[in-house]
Write a protein that holds these residues in place. Structure first.
Motif, PDB file in Angstrom:
ATOM      1  N   ALA A 159       0.837  -1.198   0.000  1.00  0.00           N
ATOM      2  CA  ALA A 159       0.000   0.000   0.000  1.00  0.00           C
ATOM      3  C   ALA A 159       0.872   1.248   0.000  1.00  0.00           C
ATOM      4  O   ALA A 159       1.934   1.281   0.634  1.00  0.00           O
ATOM      5  N   VAL A 160       0.431   2.257  -0.713  1.00  0.00           N
ATOM      6  CA  VAL A 160       1.087   3.560  -0.692  1.00  0.00           C
ATOM      7  C   VAL A 160       0.666   4.296   0.577  1.00  0.00           C
ATOM      8  O   VAL A 160      -0.519   4.336   0.922  1.00  0.00           O
ATOM      9  N   ILE A 161       1.640   4.909   1.295  1.00  0.00           N
ATOM     10  CA  ILE A 161       1.334   5.550   2.570  1.00  0.00           C
ATOM     11  C   ILE A 161       1.675   7.042   2.570  1.00  0.00           C
ATOM     12  O   ILE A 161       1.602   7.691   3.611  1.00  0.00           O
ATOM     13  N   SER A 162       2.055   7.594   1.420  1.00  0.00           N
ATOM     14  CA  SER A 162       2.343   9.027   1.362  1.00  0.00           C
ATOM     15  C   SER A 162       1.816   9.613   0.069  1.00  0.00           C
ATOM     16  O   SER A 162       1.495   8.888  -0.881  1.00  0.00           O
ATOM     17  N   ASP A 163       1.751  10.935   0.033  1.00  0.00           N
ATOM     18  CA  ASP A 163       1.379  11.608  -1.204  1.00  0.00           C
ATOM     19  C   ASP A 163       2.542  11.564  -2.188  1.00  0.00           C
ATOM     20  O   ASP A 163       3.707  11.518  -1.782  1.00  0.00           O
ATOM     21  N   PRO A 164       2.248  11.595  -3.480  1.00  0.00           N
ATOM     22  CA  PRO A 164       3.332  11.592  -4.476  1.00  0.00           C
ATOM     23  C   PRO A 164       4.093  12.909  -4.479  1.00  0.00           C
ATOM     24  O   PRO A 164       3.525  13.972  -4.231  1.00  0.00           O
ATOM     25  N   VAL A 165       5.388  12.815  -4.755  1.00  0.00           N
ATOM     26  CA  VAL A 165       6.266  13.974  -4.869  1.00  0.00           C
ATOM     27  C   VAL A 165       6.814  14.021  -6.291  1.00  0.00           C
ATOM     28  O   VAL A 165       7.337  13.011  -6.793  1.00  0.00           O
ATOM     29  N   LEU A 166       6.698  15.156  -6.937  1.00  0.00           N
ATOM     30  CA  LEU A 166       7.241  15.325  -8.286  1.00  0.00           C
ATOM     31  C   LEU A 166       8.767  15.353  -8.217  1.00  0.00           C
ATOM     32  O   LEU A 166       9.351  16.183  -7.517  1.00  0.00           O
ATOM     33  N   VAL A 167       9.420  14.423  -8.928  1.00  0.00           N
ATOM     34  CA  VAL A 167      10.881  14.352  -8.874  1.00  0.00           C
ATOM     35  C   VAL A 167      11.540  14.678 -10.204  1.00  0.00           C
ATOM     36  O   VAL A 167      12.730  14.994 -10.243  1.00  0.00           O
ATOM     37  N   PHE A 168      10.792  14.580 -11.307  1.00  0.00           N
ATOM     38  CA  PHE A 168      11.369  14.947 -12.605  1.00  0.00           C
ATOM     39  C   PHE A 168      10.267  15.416 -13.528  1.00  0.00           C
ATOM     40  O   PHE A 168       9.225  14.774 -13.653  1.00  0.00           O
ATOM     41  N   ASP A 169      10.531  16.547 -14.182  1.00  0.00           N
ATOM     42  CA  ASP A 169       9.560  17.143 -15.096  1.00  0.00           C
ATOM     43  C   ASP A 169      10.115  17.106 -16.509  1.00  0.00           C
ATOM     44  O   ASP A 169      11.075  17.796 -16.839  1.00  0.00           O
ATOM     45  N   GLY A 170       9.500  16.266 -17.350  1.00  0.00           N
ATOM     46  CA  GLY A 170       9.929  16.178 -18.743  1.00  0.00           C
ATOM     47  C   GLY A 170       9.317  17.232 -19.641  1.00  0.00           C
ATOM     48  O   GLY A 170       9.576  17.242 -20.846  1.00  0.00           O
ATOM     49  N   ASN A 171       8.518  18.131 -19.056  1.00  0.00           N
ATOM     50  CA  ASN A 171       7.962  19.246 -19.823  1.00  0.00           C
ATOM     51  C   ASN A 171       8.976  20.389 -19.865  1.00  0.00           C
ATOM     52  O   ASN A 171       8.692  21.527 -19.496  1.00  0.00           O
ATOM     53  N   ASP A 172      10.180  20.024 -20.307  1.00  0.00           N
ATOM     54  CA  ASP A 172      11.292  20.979 -20.321  1.00  0.00           C
ATOM     55  C   ASP A 172      11.711  21.351 -21.739  1.00  0.00           C
ATOM     56  O   ASP A 172      12.749  21.968 -21.952  1.00  0.00           O
ATOM     57  N   GLY A 173      10.904  20.935 -22.707  1.00  0.00           N
ATOM     58  CA  GLY A 173      11.243  21.192 -24.095  1.00  0.00           C
ATOM     59  C   GLY A 173      12.253  20.220 -24.662  1.00  0.00           C
ATOM     60  O   GLY A 173      12.640  20.331 -25.826  1.00  0.00           O
ATOM     61  N   VAL A 174      12.673  19.251 -23.828  1.00  0.00           N
ATOM     62  CA  VAL A 174      13.687  18.287 -24.260  1.00  0.00           C
ATOM     63  C   VAL A 174      13.201  16.852 -24.062  1.00  0.00           C
ATOM     64  O   VAL A 174      13.190  16.058 -25.002  1.00  0.00           O
ATOM     65  N   ASN A 175      12.795  16.527 -22.847  1.00  0.00           N
ATOM     66  CA  ASN A 175      12.530  15.132 -22.475  1.00  0.00           C
ATOM     67  C   ASN A 175      11.034  14.830 -22.375  1.00  0.00           C
ATOM     68  O   ASN A 175      10.560  14.244 -21.396  1.00  0.00           O
ATOM     69  N   HIS A 176      10.302  15.211 -23.406  1.00  0.00           N
ATOM     70  CA  HIS A 176       8.870  14.944 -23.419  1.00  0.00           C
ATOM     71  C   HIS A 176       8.589  13.453 -23.411  1.00  0.00           C
ATOM     72  O   HIS A 176       9.427  12.633 -23.793  1.00  0.00           O
ATOM     73  N   THR A 177       7.425  13.100 -22.992  1.00  0.00           N
ATOM     74  CA  THR A 177       6.954  11.712 -22.938  1.00  0.00           C
ATOM     75  C   THR A 177       7.842  10.845 -22.062  1.00  0.00           C
ATOM     76  O   THR A 177       8.041   9.662 -22.343  1.00  0.00           O
ATOM     77  N   ILE A 178       8.373  11.394 -20.997  1.00  0.00           N
ATOM     78  CA  ILE A 178       9.143  10.556 -20.087  1.00  0.00           C
ATOM     79  C   ILE A 178       8.178   9.653 -19.322  1.00  0.00           C
ATOM     80  O   ILE A 178       7.107  10.078 -18.886  1.00  0.00           O
ATOM     81  N   GLU A 179       8.544   8.383 -19.194  1.00  0.00           N
ATOM     82  CA  GLU A 179       7.672   7.374 -18.593  1.00  0.00           C
ATOM     83  C   GLU A 179       8.520   6.152 -18.282  1.00  0.00           C
ATOM     84  O   GLU A 179       9.746   6.185 -18.371  1.00  0.00           O
TER      85      GLU A 179
END
Length: 550
Positions: free
Chosen positions: A195-215
């Motif tokens: 089970a997940v016990i914490s809220d998600p934290v954003l660690v990497f944003d691919g909306n940087d004009g370079v790394n789109h569609t990161i998954e």
């Protein structure tokens, strides 16, 4: 003590290891037999692969979407020769929903890990949430799936057991459901990983004009660094990105560590890293090949200043090119050449591991037998039937190579007019060759359907009129049988040529040339079908054998 537990766990696994004869494909073998291999190591649609090392054994799984059994388990001793040994998922959850054909939904981008004697697989269903299944014996029964976190849009999860006993989960987001994508988040789970016990934290944003569609992130820890291996740039033309940080929640710095370069291997990315007992690092990933699906490549990997470099980095810029041919991983002995099984004589009570249904298996789909054949009952078509996109009991397997020939020996049984059975090439476009009962005869027909997902109608043509092989009384109505051999030859470019025979010796070309096309997130498949018009008694198809040859 932990090491002893590890050894005991492997011993238990070996006790349940099924005795299987080695199978060698006639149409694709990666191992060249001279210490070298060629890519792909699996020329079949094992999309979004992940792999874990357990001693001298390697276990791999891949996306299975709506097909069942799901979560294939493949085993290797050398990362080049693979065989299918099991499936971790009998039915996709929630069961009632996936009793119907739900193309492109279900099991997305799983991760497989071995922790303290237990194998874990996590996957995301973009419509229902993140699931996990586990076992101590990868060859045996896997536990019932656990819903780790319910919700929409969460995909491609991967766990990490940290040194201090805490457990984390990284995952991506599907824009089709969440209405945003190209970001990775990390959350904490309970110690059981259930089970997940914490809220998600954003660690990497691919909306940087370079790394789109990161998954498709895979989560690791090495030399005090947390690593996220993730593909970016899209399936067809993307690259492999690696991010690292001293803190599990970042910030992460990123590098491209493998890209197509000057090779003809497009979009080399999304996979898993393993270390071998010989101290080498390797990376298994996919390449998108259209109708053939996302085929599996093996690339060498090395560490330079705590950064991985995947493939061969001739110019020393830290970004490698994928290899088409390379030396095999070092092992303490030579292992025999082996490939996943393709042909099937249907002479056991268990369905061959190469086969999957297009929805959760139900008893009315058909049965195996102890009599040398498998039976598929006619699926009752809906009153407003348009095409085979709705049919759940298609029994199919992946395309195994660029070029191959598949032949099936079939016996069609029908009482009602319109009952139809045969061989199908399935994808967004599809074509079948089948035998349909009409009055006292059987009609050999071909259908072609373009963009089946859009509800387009089939274009059907009659190729021949066939006499029944046998007619006999069976209840209120007589039963008509027709034995027939149906063959498809697939050429490079996924061009399919059909033929048929009434004696298994002389084959006659039939129908028009068909170009196979991938399905929704999966490669084209080949297999058998049987359908019955709405409101009528089921006909059926007995499959004597199915053989894949050059």
């Amino acid at each position: 003590m932990k090491g002893l537990f590890f050894i005991l766990s492997l011993s238990v696994c070996s006790l349940f290891h099924p005795a299987m004869a080695q199978y060698r494909s006639e149409v694709w073998v990666s191992d060249e037999g001279n210490g070298m291999y060629r890519n792909p190591v699996l020329h079949a649609d094992y999309s979004d692969p992940d792999v874990c090392a357990v001693g001298e054994d390697y276990f791999l799984t891949a996306s299975s979407f709506n097909c069942t059994p799901g979560l294939p388990i493949l085993h290797s001793k050398d990362l080049v020769n693979w065989k299918i040994v099991n499936y971790a998922l009998k039915k996709v959850e929630p069961v009632e929903y996936y009793n119907e054909a739900r193309h492109g939904k279900g099991v997305w981008a799983p991760s497989i890990r071995f922790h303290e004697g237990v194998f874990y697989i996590y996957w995301g269903d973009p419509d229902f949430g993140i699931f996990m299944v586990k076992t101590r014996d990868p060859y045996g029964e896997w536990d019932k799936p656990v819903l780790v976190k319910a919700g929409k849009g969460m995909i491609d999860p991967c766990p990490l057991w940290d040194d201090d006993g805490r457990v984390y989960l990284a995952h991506a987001w599907a824009g089709s459901r969440a209405k945003f994508n190209s970001v990775l988040t990390v959350c904490e789970m309970n110690k059981e990983g259930t089970a997940v016990i914490s809220d998600p934290v954003l660690v990497f944003d691919g909306n940087d004009g370079v790394n789109h569609t990161i998954e498709g992130a895979k989560f690791y820890k090495r030399n005090g660094f947390y690593y996220l291996f993730a593909p970016a740039g899209g399936v067809v033309s993307g690259w492999q990105l690696v991010m690292r940080s001293k803190d599990v929640y970042g910030p992460y710095e990123a590098r491209i560590v493998m890209a197509q370069g000057k090779t003809d291997i497009n979009g080399p990315h999304q996979g898993g890293w393993v270390d071998t007992p010989a101290g080498e690092s390797w990376f298994l990933h996919f390449q998108d090949k259209g109708a053939y699906g996302r085929v599996l490549h093996l690339n060498p990997m090395k560490w330079v200043n705590d950064w991985p470099v995947i493939g061969v980095d001739k110019d020393g810029d830290g970004c490698g090119d994928p290899v088409s041919r390379y030396r095999k991983p070092k092992t303490d002995k030579t292992y025999p050449i082996e490939t996943p099984v393709e042909s099937d004589e249907f002479d056991t009570r268990k369905l061959g591991l190469q086969w999957e249904w297009h929805a959760n298996y139900q008893d009315v789909f058909g049965f195996t037998t102890n009599m040398g054949y498998a039976r598929i009952y006619g699926h009752e078509l809906s009153p407003h039937f348009k095409n085979f996109w709705e049919v759940p009991n298609l029994l199919m397997q992946k395309f195994p190579a660029e070029e191959f020939t598949a032949t099936a020996k079939l016996k069609v049984s029908a009482k009602d007019d319109g009952q139809l059975s045969g061989l199908i090439i399935m994808g967004w476009d599809y074509s079948w060759i089948g035998v349909e009962k009409q009055e006292e005869k059987f009609l050999l027909k071909q259908a072609v359907c373009k963009d089946a997902e859009q509800g387009n109608l089939e274009q059907v043509s009659t190729l021949a009129v066939l006499e029944p092989s046998r007619k006999f009384e069976a209840g209120l109505f007589p039963n008509y049988e027709r034995e027939i051999y149906i063959r498809v030859h697939v050429d490079k470019g996924a061009y399919c040529r059909f033929s048929y025979s009434l004696d298994g010796k002389k084959f006659t070309e039939a129908g028009t040339l068909f170009k196979a096309r991938q399905g929704k997130w999966i490669g084209a498949k080949v297999g058998m079908f049987s359908v019955t018009p709405h409101g009528k008694e089921r006909g059926w198809l007995d499959v004597d054998w199915f053989r894949v040859e050059k």
